[in-house]
Design a protein around this motif. Structure first.
Motif, PDB file in Angstrom:
ATOM      1  N   VAL A  47      -1.320 -21.563 -15.875  1.00  0.00           N
ATOM      2  CA  VAL A  47      -2.773 -21.432 -15.741  1.00  0.00           C
ATOM      3  C   VAL A  47      -3.398 -22.489 -16.636  1.00  0.00           C
ATOM      4  N   SER A  51     -10.217 -22.581 -18.673  1.00  0.00           N
ATOM      5  CA  SER A  51     -10.770 -22.761 -17.331  1.00  0.00           C
ATOM      6  C   SER A  51     -11.461 -21.510 -16.815  1.00  0.00           C
ATOM      7  N   ASN A  53     -10.150 -18.385 -16.941  1.00  0.00           N
ATOM      8  CA  ASN A  53      -9.214 -17.332 -16.554  1.00  0.00           C
ATOM      9  C   ASN A  53      -9.237 -16.263 -17.641  1.00  0.00           C
ATOM     10  N   ASN A  56      -6.014 -15.733 -19.708  1.00  0.00           N
ATOM     11  CA  ASN A  56      -5.731 -16.890 -20.555  1.00  0.00           C
ATOM     12  C   ASN A  56      -6.724 -16.971 -21.708  1.00  0.00           C
ATOM     13  N   ASP A  57      -7.972 -16.694 -21.435  1.00  0.00           N
ATOM     14  CA  ASP A  57      -8.982 -16.716 -22.494  1.00  0.00           C
ATOM     15  C   ASP A  57      -8.665 -15.665 -23.564  1.00  0.00           C
TER      16      ASP A  57
END
Length: 70
Positions: A47, A51, A53, A56-57
């Motif tokens: 990922v 961006s 996500n 992911n964040d």
């Protein structure tokens, strides 16, 4: 991306050696990841960072909290 690429290599089959027959760096950590992943069906997915996500964040946020506590 490094984790994804590493999970697709043949390091384990080569007794934790690279294609150049050099020892894999951080082999103790790779063996631990391999052992922990064994009982699970994991689909490793790359990922793009930062961006938008949500997962992911959140991982980035937790990583930064861990670094700040050192």
């Amino acid at each position: 991306r490094y984790l994804l690429q590493a999970t697709q290599t043949k390091w384990k089959k080569r007794n934790w050696k690279t294609a150049a027959k050099q020892p894999v760096k951080n082999v103790d950590l790779w063996k631990q990841i391999d052992q922990l992943a064994q009982p699970h069906e994991i689909k490793w997915v790359w990922v793009k960072g930062h961006s938008g996500n949500a997962g992911n964040d959140r991982a980035d946020e937790l990583a930064n909290l861990g670094i700040d506590s050192l």
